[in-house]
Enzyme design. Structure first.
Site, PDB file in Angstrom:
ATOM      1  N   GLY A  17       9.272  -1.564   3.304  1.00  0.00           N
ATOM      2  CA  GLY A  17       8.764  -1.419   1.935  1.00  0.00           C
ATOM      3  C   GLY A  17       9.824  -0.741   1.083  1.00  0.00           C
ATOM      4  N   ALA A  19      10.427   2.326   0.544  1.00  0.00           N
ATOM      5  CA  ALA A  19      11.075   3.479   1.168  1.00  0.00           C
ATOM      6  C   ALA A  19      12.110   2.999   2.195  1.00  0.00           C
ATOM      7  CB  ALA A  19      10.025   4.366   1.832  1.00  0.00           C
ATOM      8  N   LYS A  38       6.749  -4.994  10.878  1.00  0.00           N
ATOM      9  CA  LYS A  38       5.839  -5.548  11.900  1.00  0.00           C
ATOM     10  C   LYS A  38       5.279  -6.915  11.496  1.00  0.00           C
ATOM     11  CE  LYS A  38       1.784  -2.832  10.641  1.00  0.00           C
ATOM     12  NZ  LYS A  38       0.762  -1.921  11.137  1.00  0.00           N
ATOM     13  N   SER A  45       2.480  -2.593   1.314  1.00  0.00           N
ATOM     14  CA  SER A  45       1.875  -2.244   0.024  1.00  0.00           C
ATOM     15  C   SER A  45       2.840  -2.462  -1.134  1.00  0.00           C
ATOM     16  CB  SER A  45       1.423  -0.790   0.035  1.00  0.00           C
ATOM     17  OG  SER A  45       0.306  -0.657   0.862  1.00  0.00           O
ATOM     18  N   THR A  46       4.124  -2.202  -0.891  1.00  0.00           N
ATOM     19  CA  THR A  46       5.093  -2.316  -1.992  1.00  0.00           C
ATOM     20  C   THR A  46       4.971  -3.668  -2.692  1.00  0.00           C
ATOM     21  OG1 THR A  46       6.592  -0.842  -0.821  1.00  0.00           O
ATOM     22  CG2 THR A  46       7.552  -2.205  -2.568  1.00  0.00           C
ATOM     23  N   GLU A 121      -1.045   5.126 -17.606  1.00  0.00           N
ATOM     24  CA  GLU A 121      -2.108   5.050 -16.586  1.00  0.00           C
ATOM     25  C   GLU A 121      -2.851   6.376 -16.565  1.00  0.00           C
ATOM     26  OE1 GLU A 121      -0.253   3.813 -12.930  1.00  0.00           O
ATOM     27  OE2 GLU A 121      -0.007   1.768 -13.645  1.00  0.00           O
ATOM     28  N   ASP A 218       0.593   3.597  11.375  1.00  0.00           N
ATOM     29  CA  ASP A 218       1.349   3.640  12.646  1.00  0.00           C
ATOM     30  C   ASP A 218       2.329   4.812  12.700  1.00  0.00           C
ATOM     31  OD1 ASP A 218       0.023   1.248  12.820  1.00  0.00           O
ATOM     32  OD2 ASP A 218       1.795   0.010  13.160  1.00  0.00           O
ATOM     33  N   HIS A 239      -9.051   3.817  -5.113  1.00  0.00           N
ATOM     34  CA  HIS A 239      -8.714   3.298  -6.444  1.00  0.00           C
ATOM     35  C   HIS A 239     -10.025   2.899  -7.107  1.00  0.00           C
ATOM     36  CE1 HIS A 239      -6.966   1.019  -9.695  1.00  0.00           C
ATOM     37  NE2 HIS A 239      -5.756   1.368  -9.310  1.00  0.00           N
ATOM     38  N   ARG A 285      -7.682   9.483 -10.999  1.00  0.00           N
ATOM     39  CA  ARG A 285      -8.455   8.550 -10.178  1.00  0.00           C
ATOM     40  C   ARG A 285      -9.636   9.146  -9.434  1.00  0.00           C
ATOM     41  NH1 ARG A 285      -3.642   4.992  -7.671  1.00  0.00           N
ATOM     42  NH2 ARG A 285      -3.179   4.164  -9.723  1.00  0.00           N
ATOM     43  N   HIS A 346      -7.248   3.219  -1.133  1.00  0.00           N
ATOM     44  CA  HIS A 346      -6.023   2.737  -1.773  1.00  0.00           C
ATOM     45  C   HIS A 346      -4.758   3.444  -1.298  1.00  0.00           C
ATOM     46  CE1 HIS A 346      -3.624   0.991  -4.952  1.00  0.00           C
ATOM     47  NE2 HIS A 346      -3.281   2.187  -5.412  1.00  0.00           N
ATOM     48  N   GLU A 370       4.902   6.392   1.835  1.00  0.00           N
ATOM     49  CA  GLU A 370       3.484   6.755   1.949  1.00  0.00           C
ATOM     50  C   GLU A 370       3.151   7.405   3.285  1.00  0.00           C
ATOM     51  OE1 GLU A 370       0.854   3.719   0.462  1.00  0.00           O
ATOM     52  OE2 GLU A 370      -0.916   4.742   1.269  1.00  0.00           O
ATOM     53  N   ARG A 381      -3.119  11.824  -5.764  1.00  0.00           N
ATOM     54  CA  ARG A 381      -1.858  11.311  -6.332  1.00  0.00           C
ATOM     55  C   ARG A 381      -2.037  10.830  -7.767  1.00  0.00           C
ATOM     56  NH1 ARG A 381       0.527   6.005  -6.639  1.00  0.00           N
ATOM     57  NH2 ARG A 381      -1.293   5.171  -5.557  1.00  0.00           N
ATOM     58  N   LEU A 387       5.672   4.850  -5.706  1.00  0.00           N
ATOM     59  CA  LEU A 387       6.928   4.106  -5.579  1.00  0.00           C
ATOM     60  C   LEU A 387       8.105   5.037  -5.866  1.00  0.00           C
ATOM     61  CD1 LEU A 387       5.772   0.816  -7.360  1.00  0.00           C
ATOM     62  CD2 LEU A 387       6.173   1.114  -4.920  1.00  0.00           C
TER      63      LEU A 387
HETATM   64  P1  FAD Z   1       4.877  -0.137   2.553  1.00  0.00           P
HETATM   65  O1  FAD Z   1       5.366  -0.806   1.344  1.00  0.00           O
HETATM   66  O2  FAD Z   1       3.430  -0.211   2.850  1.00  0.00           O
HETATM   67  O3  FAD Z   1       5.691  -0.741   3.765  1.00  0.00           O
HETATM   68  C1  FAD Z   1       5.378  -0.392   5.099  1.00  0.00           C
HETATM   69  C2  FAD Z   1       6.329  -1.126   6.017  1.00  0.00           C
HETATM   70  O4  FAD Z   1       6.222  -0.590   7.312  1.00  0.00           O
HETATM   71  C3  FAD Z   1       6.045  -2.612   6.156  1.00  0.00           C
HETATM   72  O5  FAD Z   1       7.286  -3.287   6.189  1.00  0.00           O
HETATM   73  C4  FAD Z   1       5.381  -2.717   7.525  1.00  0.00           C
HETATM   74  O6  FAD Z   1       5.580  -3.958   8.172  1.00  0.00           O
HETATM   75  C5  FAD Z   1       6.114  -1.631   8.255  1.00  0.00           C
HETATM   76  N1  FAD Z   1       5.428  -1.098   9.434  1.00  0.00           N
HETATM   77  C6  FAD Z   1       4.266  -0.407   9.485  1.00  0.00           C
HETATM   78  N2  FAD Z   1       3.995  -0.055  10.755  1.00  0.00           N
HETATM   79  C7  FAD Z   1       5.015  -0.536  11.511  1.00  0.00           C
HETATM   80  C8  FAD Z   1       5.311  -0.502  12.887  1.00  0.00           C
HETATM   81  N3  FAD Z   1       4.513   0.092  13.796  1.00  0.00           N
HETATM   82  N4  FAD Z   1       6.424  -1.132  13.331  1.00  0.00           N
HETATM   83  C9  FAD Z   1       7.248  -1.769  12.466  1.00  0.00           C
HETATM   84  N5  FAD Z   1       7.023  -1.818  11.143  1.00  0.00           N
HETATM   85  C10 FAD Z   1       5.923  -1.204  10.670  1.00  0.00           C
HETATM   86  N6  FAD Z   1       2.196   2.767  -6.297  1.00  0.00           N
HETATM   87  C11 FAD Z   1       2.869   2.990  -7.437  1.00  0.00           C
HETATM   88  O7  FAD Z   1       3.622   3.965  -7.541  1.00  0.00           O
HETATM   89  N7  FAD Z   1       2.720   2.124  -8.488  1.00  0.00           N
HETATM   90  C12 FAD Z   1       1.917   1.026  -8.422  1.00  0.00           C
HETATM   91  O8  FAD Z   1       1.840   0.264  -9.381  1.00  0.00           O
HETATM   92  C13 FAD Z   1       1.188   0.794  -7.232  1.00  0.00           C
HETATM   93  N8  FAD Z   1       0.336  -0.257  -7.128  1.00  0.00           N
HETATM   94  C14 FAD Z   1      -0.265  -0.516  -5.932  1.00  0.00           C
HETATM   95  C15 FAD Z   1      -1.063  -1.659  -5.799  1.00  0.00           C
HETATM   96  C16 FAD Z   1      -1.608  -1.986  -4.565  1.00  0.00           C
HETATM   97  C17 FAD Z   1      -2.464  -3.214  -4.424  1.00  0.00           C
HETATM   98  C18 FAD Z   1      -1.367  -1.148  -3.446  1.00  0.00           C
HETATM   99  C19 FAD Z   1      -1.931  -1.486  -2.105  1.00  0.00           C
HETATM  100  C20 FAD Z   1      -0.608   0.007  -3.585  1.00  0.00           C
HETATM  101  C21 FAD Z   1      -0.059   0.325  -4.825  1.00  0.00           C
HETATM  102  N9  FAD Z   1       0.723   1.472  -4.988  1.00  0.00           N
HETATM  103  C22 FAD Z   1       1.390   1.691  -6.171  1.00  0.00           C
HETATM  104  C23 FAD Z   1       1.055   2.315  -3.841  1.00  0.00           C
HETATM  105  C24 FAD Z   1       2.452   1.911  -3.348  1.00  0.00           C
HETATM  106  O9  FAD Z   1       2.601   0.514  -3.483  1.00  0.00           O
HETATM  107  C25 FAD Z   1       2.670   2.279  -1.902  1.00  0.00           C
HETATM  108  O10 FAD Z   1       2.314   3.621  -1.697  1.00  0.00           O
HETATM  109  C26 FAD Z   1       4.154   2.110  -1.551  1.00  0.00           C
HETATM  110  O11 FAD Z   1       4.546   0.797  -1.836  1.00  0.00           O
HETATM  111  C27 FAD Z   1       4.385   2.432  -0.097  1.00  0.00           C
HETATM  112  O12 FAD Z   1       5.689   2.071   0.223  1.00  0.00           O
HETATM  113  P2  FAD Z   1       6.218   2.308   1.690  1.00  0.00           P
HETATM  114  O13 FAD Z   1       7.622   1.820   1.705  1.00  0.00           O
HETATM  115  O14 FAD Z   1       5.963   3.701   2.084  1.00  0.00           O
HETATM  116  O15 FAD Z   1       5.275   1.395   2.615  1.00  0.00           O
HETATM  117  C1  SIN Z   2      -2.355   0.339 -10.268  1.00  0.00           C
HETATM  118  O1  SIN Z   2      -1.646  -0.515 -10.787  1.00  0.00           O
HETATM  119  O2  SIN Z   2      -3.469   0.670 -10.678  1.00  0.00           O
HETATM  120  C2  SIN Z   2      -1.874   1.009  -9.043  1.00  0.00           C
HETATM  121  C3  SIN Z   2      -0.996   2.112  -9.418  1.00  0.00           C
HETATM  122  C4  SIN Z   2      -0.835   3.088  -8.298  1.00  0.00           C
HETATM  123  O3  SIN Z   2      -1.480   2.997  -7.260  1.00  0.00           O
HETATM  124  O4  SIN Z   2      -0.046   4.014  -8.495  1.00  0.00           O
END
Ligand code: FAD
Ligand code: SIN
Length: 535
Positions: A17, A19, A38, A45-46, A121, A218, A239, A285, A346, A370, A381, A387
């Site tokens: 994602g 991060a 995975k 989520s990203t 927001e 995980d 949410h 929220r 959420h 996350e 949050r 993000l």
């Molecule tokens: P993720 O993007 O969730 O990526 C996790 C990664 O880890 C994936 O590649 C997955 O395959 C991998 N993984 C997990 N477990 C394993 C494992 N055991 N082995 C190998 N790989 C694994 N936040 C904002 O700031 N602004 C927004 O507008 C916003 N909108 C959102 C809308 C939705 C619908 C959702 C669900 C969330 C939203 N959020 C938003 C929250 C934000 O998107 C997430 O918190 C953020 O993207 C998390 O990023 P991440 O890189 O930590 O994890």
């Molecule tokens: C949204 O677009 O409402 C999601 C934003 C967030 O989770 O930060």
């Protein structure tokens, strides 16, 4: 099945994602990086993020104001150092994304004070959310994946799920991870100088969620089993507005819809948020989700309605093309009709406890995004602060890992190969499916928006029984991804309930009818694994 392969890399990043891909790109300048996902690289989520990324970009906004809004949403529990760090580094991280070519929506017209459009927001006192229409996550993901795919120092392993972290003999350092290749059904051990958990959140613990299937906690479960502390696990964010439709239960209706004027209404048209908060539909929220929950319970409703029909059709199509298309597919034209919405799980505000460089309790192990609890979000949050946290902490962890390479790294002990000579192939995978359903129902019913001591105790007991069954199954059978994820979700659910039981007050996202008041002093909930319980 024993390890079919051993791989060696400088840095193992688990997760693709925002991060994971951000830190991989930063570290690959000097080191070989292996990135695991995975599922496909883009799934997480990203990819689904809509609203955008919070940063002080407008010349009339200020870092102090972003800090204030984050603290206010976090209900007194944010770590001031983490908040200051993120608010002050956010603009720099956005600059990097713009330079990479993320196609953010532009601001047009004479009133623009910044070249890109900034939306608003809940909980923000300024327009400070940069976005690509309502598909920010998709645009981000496409740009980042293009970059990592072109990088000769990055090995990408999609469809590889990590099972557990590997520790050295003294259990004092993380030296990599055991990983299941889902396509070949083989287990690798990957040996690394540094391992970064970027595995996202755990909202799949709940029956109804905005999250994709990857959000099974995980990283939190693996870190816990490896001996790391977790923090603030009781604060799961719901949410307020997910689409309520029998054919589409997990689609998010962005908070930016309310940011641009959307109003929450009862079926009879009454706008109800003014009863709950002076900021009305743009309150943080936790307040909006609780208000919806209360109205639904009071009037016996299945959902409430989000109304943006007073905006022009052109405005709606320009700002919310994805939401428009998706709702139209289920027969709702948001230009003319109100959107039926309900709250859904959420975001996981808690996670693996880290310092301000993403360093966990365990040497060689970092957690960012996350999956981590950096202290930024406190008890709730602020919208679009996730993000940006992923971006800023990718930079901080990168700096710490680079510093680590200047010190002596004690990583000469190769991992023990994976051994599964004592297990058999499962005959009844259906048992795993049943446990998944039960766990998610228990969490939704007893550990939701409103909690009580009795509900939490009931959840604790049910989860304990499930964990016993799941652990027996895990130790007797060859691993497969559904089982690994269930084992992790059950572990994380236990941590959520235990943390909720420790908090004898209501604060932010944690609302317990038996302790409706907020204590004067805000304290984080930190759980440490007992040494003798570690595998
Ligand atoms: P993720 O993007 O969730 O990526 C996790 C990664 O880890 C994936 O590649 C997955 O395959 C991998 N993984 C997990 N477990 C394993 C494992 N055991 N082995 C190998 N790989 C694994 N936040 C904002 O700031 N602004 C927004 O507008 C916003 N909108 C959102 C809308 C939705 C619908 C959702 C669900 C969330 C939203 N959020 C938003 C929250 C934000 O998107 C997430 O918190 C953020 O993207 C998390 O990023 P991440 O890189 O930590 O994890
Ligand atoms: C949204 O677009 O409402 C999601 C934003 C967030 O989770 O930060």
């Amino acid at each position: 099945m024993t390890s079919s392969k051993s791989l060696k890399t400088d840095i193992l990043v688990i997760g693709s994602g925002i991060a994971g891909l951000s830190i991989a790109l930063k570290l690959a300048k000097n080191h070989h990086v292996t990135v695991l996902a995975k599922a496909s690289l883009s799934e997480g989520s990203t990819h689904y993020a809509q609203g955008g990324i919070a940063a002080v970009l407008d010349p009339f906004d200020s870092i102090e104001s972003h800090i204030h809004d984050t603290d206010e949403a976090g209900a007194g529990l944010c770590d001031p150092k983490a908040v200051e760090l993120v608010a002050s580094h956010a603009a720099g991280s956005i600059k990097e994304l713009i330079e990479m070519g993320v196609p953010f929506s532009r601001c047009e017209g004479e009133q623009c004070t910044y070249p890109f459009h900034l939306t608003k927001e809940g909980g923000h006192s300024h327009r400070r959310v940069i976005h690509a229409a309502d598909h920010t996550g998709l645009s981000l993901t496409e740009t980042l994946i293009k970059k990592v795919e072109q990088h000769s120092n990055i090995t990408l392993l999609p469809e590889h799920i990590s099972i557990d972290l590997i520790l050295n003999r003294q259990r004092s350092r993380c030296i990599g991870a055991y990983v299941l290749n889902k396509l070949e059904n083989t287990v690798y051990d990957i040996w690394a100088d540094f391992t970064v958990l970027a595995t996202g959140g755990a909202s799949k613990a709940y029956l109804y969620t905005s999250n994709p299937d990857t959000s099974t906690g995980d990283g939190i479960a693996m870190a816990w089993r490896a001996g790391c502390s977790v923090e603030n696990m009781e604060f799961n964010q719901f949410h307020p507005t997910c689409l309520f439709h029998p054919n589409d239960r997990s689609f998010l209706i962005s908070e930016a819809v309310r940011g641009e004027g959307g109003i929450l209404r009862l079926p009879n048209g009454t706008a109800f948020m003014k009863k709950y908060d002076s900021r009305k539909d743009l309150a943080p929220r936790d307040i909006v989700a609780r208000a919806i929950d209360q109205e639904m319970k009071k009037h016996g409703l299945d959902c409430v309605y989000l109304d943006i029909t007073h905006k022009s059709p052109e405005f709606i199509l320009e700002h919310f093309p994805t939401i428009y298309e998706r709702c139209l597919k289920v027969g709702i034209d948001i230009r003319k009709q109100q959107i039926p919405v309900v709250p859904a799980a959420h975001y996981t505000c808690g996670g693996v406890a880290t310092d301000l460089h993403g360093q966990t309790d365990l040497e060689g192990l970092y957690a960012i995004g996350e999956t981590a609890c950096t202290g930024l979000h406190g008890a709730n949050r602020l919208a679009s602060n996730s993000l940006v946290e992923g971006l800023v902490f990718a930079e901080m962890a990168k700096q710490s890992i680079e510093d680590g390479y200047h010190k002596e790294i004690n990583n000469t002990e190769a991992p023990k190969p994976w051994d599964s000579s004592h297990v058999t192939d499962p005959q009844e995978k259906i048992l795993v499916a049943h446990d998944w359903d039960e766990l998610r129902r228990v969490m939704w019913d007893y550990v939701g928006i409103v909690r009580t001591n009795k509900r939490l105790q009931r959840a604790r007991q049910r989860i304990k029984n499930l964990q016993k069954e799941i652990n027996e199954y895990y130790h007797e059978h060859t691993v497969h991804s559904d089982l690994l994820e269930l084992r992790n979700l059950a572990q994380v659910s236990e941590l959520m309930v235990k943390s909720a039981q420790k908090r004898k007050e209501s604060r932010g996202l944690h609302y317990n009818l038996d302790y409706p008041n907020t204590l004067k002093k805000a304290k984080p909930t930190i759980l440490k694994p007992k040494k003798d319980k570690r595998p």
